[in-house]
Design an enzyme around this catalytic site. Structure first.
Site, PDB file in Angstrom:
ATOM      1  N   GLY A  31       0.881  -1.506  -0.172  1.00 10.37           N
ATOM      2  CA  GLY A  31      -0.097  -0.111   0.133  1.00 10.37           C
ATOM      3  C   GLY A  31       0.931   1.321  -0.105  1.00 10.37           C
ATOM      4  N   HIS A  37       4.154   1.452  -7.963  1.00  8.22           N
ATOM      5  CA  HIS A  37       3.149   0.466  -7.879  1.00  8.22           C
ATOM      6  C   HIS A  37       2.247   0.525  -9.158  1.00  8.22           C
ATOM      7  CE1 HIS A  37       3.893   1.354  -3.596  1.00  8.22           C
ATOM      8  NE2 HIS A  37       4.276   0.031  -3.661  1.00  8.22           N
ATOM      9  N   GLN A  61       7.841  -9.551   7.397  1.00  6.46           N
ATOM     10  CA  GLN A  61       9.210  -9.168   6.595  1.00  6.46           C
ATOM     11  C   GLN A  61       9.920  -7.816   7.504  1.00  6.46           C
ATOM     12  OE1 GLN A  61       6.668  -8.552   3.040  1.00  6.46           O
ATOM     13  NE2 GLN A  61       7.922  -6.752   2.815  1.00  6.46           N
ATOM     14  N   GLY A 147       8.396  -5.370  -9.018  1.00  5.31           N
ATOM     15  CA  GLY A 147       9.291  -4.351  -9.524  1.00  5.31           C
ATOM     16  C   GLY A 147      10.859  -4.542  -9.459  1.00  5.31           C
ATOM     17  N   VAL A 176      10.668   2.731 -11.554  1.00  3.91           N
ATOM     18  CA  VAL A 176      10.176   4.092 -11.734  1.00  3.91           C
ATOM     19  C   VAL A 176      10.870   5.204 -10.802  1.00  3.91           C
ATOM     20  CG1 VAL A 176       7.900   5.699 -11.659  1.00  3.91           C
ATOM     21  CG2 VAL A 176       8.080   3.245 -12.471  1.00  3.91           C
ATOM     22  N   SER A 185       9.451   5.438  -3.628  1.00  2.00           N
ATOM     23  CA  SER A 185       9.136   4.583  -2.433  1.00  2.00           C
ATOM     24  C   SER A 185       8.398   4.943  -1.368  1.00  2.00           C
ATOM     25  CB  SER A 185      10.720   4.216  -1.720  1.00  2.00           C
ATOM     26  OG  SER A 185      10.705   3.503  -0.445  1.00  2.00           O
ATOM     27  N   SER A 186       7.558   3.982  -0.821  1.00  4.37           N
ATOM     28  CA  SER A 186       6.773   4.615   0.256  1.00  4.37           C
ATOM     29  C   SER A 186       7.518   5.344   1.265  1.00  4.37           C
ATOM     30  CB  SER A 186       5.849   3.337   0.662  1.00  4.37           C
ATOM     31  OG  SER A 186       5.252   2.677  -0.315  1.00  4.37           O
TER      32      SER A 186
HETATM   33  P1  AMP Z   1       6.267  -2.537  -1.653  1.00  2.18           P
HETATM   34  O1  AMP Z   1       4.714  -1.958  -1.581  1.00  2.18           O
HETATM   35  O2  AMP Z   1       7.275  -1.521  -1.363  1.00  2.18           O
HETATM   36  O3  AMP Z   1       6.109  -3.807  -1.217  1.00  2.18           O
HETATM   37  O4  AMP Z   1       6.144  -2.802  -2.866  1.00  2.18           O
HETATM   38  C1  AMP Z   1       5.269  -3.396  -3.709  1.00  2.18           C
HETATM   39  C2  AMP Z   1       5.966  -3.706  -5.237  1.00  2.18           C
HETATM   40  O5  AMP Z   1       6.017  -2.398  -6.086  1.00  2.18           O
HETATM   41  C3  AMP Z   1       7.224  -4.430  -5.263  1.00  2.18           C
HETATM   42  O6  AMP Z   1       7.276  -5.491  -6.381  1.00  2.18           O
HETATM   43  C4  AMP Z   1       8.165  -3.460  -5.421  1.00  2.18           C
HETATM   44  O7  AMP Z   1       9.487  -3.858  -6.262  1.00  2.18           O
HETATM   45  C5  AMP Z   1       7.283  -2.484  -6.461  1.00  2.18           C
HETATM   46  N1  AMP Z   1       8.019  -1.201  -6.274  1.00  2.18           N
HETATM   47  C6  AMP Z   1       8.224  -0.094  -5.432  1.00  2.18           C
HETATM   48  N2  AMP Z   1       8.776   0.964  -5.858  1.00  2.18           N
HETATM   49  C7  AMP Z   1       8.887   0.812  -7.051  1.00  2.18           C
HETATM   50  C8  AMP Z   1       9.407   1.523  -7.892  1.00  2.18           C
HETATM   51  N3  AMP Z   1      10.006   2.703  -7.822  1.00  2.18           N
HETATM   52  N4  AMP Z   1       9.546   1.388  -9.248  1.00  2.18           N
HETATM   53  C9  AMP Z   1       9.068  -0.061  -9.709  1.00  2.18           C
HETATM   54  N5  AMP Z   1       8.441  -0.679  -8.931  1.00  2.18           N
HETATM   55  C10 AMP Z   1       8.482  -0.433  -7.574  1.00  2.18           C
END
Ligand code: AMP
Length: 290
Positions: A31, A37, A61, A147, A176, A185-186
């Site tokens: 989220g 995302h 995690q 990602g 991205v 990044s979140s």
């Molecule tokens: P997370 O919510 O951080 O667990 O990320 C969920 C998915 O989004 C994972 O597959 C991440 O690798 C992908 N993701 C997060 N940030 C990026 C980004 N800047 N570019 C591409 N994919 C991303």
């Protein structure tokens, strides 16, 4: 759009789609959605007939001293954004739904999970592999999109799927970035204005190293030093690791004689940021591709 909070509900939705012969694409997330995302969601919308996005901040995690409680959460606005994109279902389970009382089975992907983030976040990839296995079992998607930002996670998932013969195609989406190069990044929301400015050094360092490789440098030490120099020039950043590894095994490369993954983790103040770049040795590059 279906907003399912229970395993039973999402399982039923996916079963109906499968019975109708529809291909299911899946994007797992924690989220606090951003364009990183949604770029993965776009890939699934393009490739599959139906797209499911999960939103679950997975406690297994996170390490004890990590940011589980502080992790940004905004499920309502995430769900609205996904609805507008044309996503077919969102799976928003509670912690109890994913890990019912007495839950005690964990998935360990050896080797690929060691080193890099695995060294500094013990148990992290065990949590990732476990939650993805459970999600794959519930949804049984045809494809799942991850990602490249989390390159070690991608390698862990690919190995998990291969070793356990999970019947899902793993698709990788490109990183991205903000216009100044910072990977979305979140956790970027934690950064102060100054930390945010200095955080651009990660990608600058990676590009410098890529430039050196383009000039024919193949020794990992030179490539790693280029990244470290950029990071160390910023007083609010401290490097946790800079490594050149094989993108599938995560083992260190002795020379850039095949495609390498140059990966970096830093602290910007108290916020941990990661980034990476895939680098080909000069002889593997296409004519004129630079
Ligand atoms: P997370 O919510 O951080 O667990 O990320 C969920 C998915 O989004 C994972 O597959 C991440 O690798 C992908 N993701 C997060 N940030 C990026 C980004 N800047 N570019 C591409 N994919 C991303």
């Amino acid at each position: 759009m279906e907003l399912a909070r229970t395993e039973e509900r999402i399982r039923g939705v996916c079963e109906d789609w499968r019975e109708d012969g529809l291909q299911i694409g899946f994007v797992p997330t924690m989220g606090a959605l951003h364009s990183g995302h949604t770029s993965l969601v776009d890939i699934s919308l393009e490739r599959a007939d139906r797209t499911v996005v999960s939103i679950f901040v997975n406690p297994t995690q996170f390490g004890e001293k990590e940011d589980l409680d502080a992790y940004p959460r905004d499920p309502e606005s995430d769900a609205n954004a996904l609805r507008e994109m044309g996503v077919d279902a969102v799976f928003l389970p509670s912690e109890e739904e994913m890990y019912p009382p007495g839950y005690s089975t964990y998935v360990e992907v050896e080797g690929v999970s060691d080193g890099l983030c695995g060294s500094f976040r013990p148990g992290h990839f065990r949590g990732v592999a476990t939650v993805c296995t459970v999600l794959f079992r519930i949804l049984r998607p045809h494809l799942a999109v991850f990602g490249r930002k989390d390159a070690q996670q991608l390698a862990v998932i690919r190995r998990l799927v291969r070793d356990l013969r999970l019947d899902v195609e793993v698709v990788a989406g490109p990183i991205v970035r903000e216009p100044d190069g910072l990977a979305l990044s979140s956790r970027n929301s934690y950064l102060s204005r100054l930390e945010r400015e200095q955080a651009t050094a990660l990608y600058r360092g990676l590009l410098r190293a890529e430039g050196l490789a383009g000039e024919g440098r193949t020794d990992p030490a030179a490539l790693r030093s280029a990244v470290r120099a950029e990071i160390e020039s910023q007083p609010l950043l401290s490097a946790q690791y800079v490594e050149l590894v094989d993108p599938s095994t995560m083992r260190p490369l002795e020379r850039l004689d095949r495609r390498g993954l140059l990966a970096v983790a830093v602290f910007a103040g108290r916020t941990r940021l990661i980034d990476n770049i895939l680098i080909d040795p000069p002889e593997n590059r296409e004519e004129g591709a630079g």
